[in-house]
Design a protein around this motif. Structure first.
Motif, mmCIF file in Angstrom:
data_model
loop_
_atom_site.group_PDB
_atom_site.id
_atom_site.type_symbol
_atom_site.label_atom_id
_atom_site.label_comp_id
_atom_site.label_asym_id
_atom_site.label_seq_id
_atom_site.Cartn_x
_atom_site.Cartn_y
_atom_site.Cartn_z
ATOM 1 N N ASP A 10 3.930 7.589 -6.354
ATOM 2 C CA ASP A 10 3.766 7.068 -7.557
ATOM 3 C C ASP A 10 4.641 5.812 -7.053
ATOM 4 O OD1 ASP A 10 7.032 7.673 -8.629
ATOM 5 O OD2 ASP A 10 6.906 7.218 -7.372
ATOM 6 N N ALA A 11 4.893 5.127 -6.233
ATOM 7 C CA ALA A 11 4.925 3.692 -5.815
ATOM 8 C C ALA A 11 4.082 3.074 -4.756
ATOM 9 C CB ALA A 11 6.544 3.588 -5.692
ATOM 10 N N THR A 20 6.479 0.261 -9.086
ATOM 11 C CA THR A 20 6.691 1.165 -9.578
ATOM 12 C C THR A 20 5.142 1.288 -10.916
ATOM 13 O OG1 THR A 20 8.232 1.038 -11.237
ATOM 14 C CG2 THR A 20 8.321 2.597 -9.258
#
Length: 71
Positions: A10-11, A20
């Protein structure tokens, strides 16, 4: 792996900072007419990591922009 370091799904690493989806969404909301697509199976280069989906989304975007331009 991005820039030689493990990055959570997620980053994304940009230089030494982690970007992010929340950060990207903030920028997206500040740009009128922008569209944001999350490529969940890519870390840094969706045009190479998810080529077919990337080209489909890009083509659809360009069609919308061109259609709106001539309205």
């Amino acid at each position: 792996m991005t820039n030689g370091e493990h990055v959570s799904p997620d980053a994304t690493k940009v230089g030494t900072r982690t970007v992010t989806p929340t950060c990207v969404e903030t920028v997206h909301r500040g740009i009128s007419g922008s569209e944001w697509v999350l490529f969940e199976n890519s870390l840094h280069m969706p045009h190479l990591e998810e080529t077919e989906r990337f080209l489909q989304i890009l083509g659809e975007f360009l069609n919308r922009v061109e259609t709106a331009r001539y309205r």
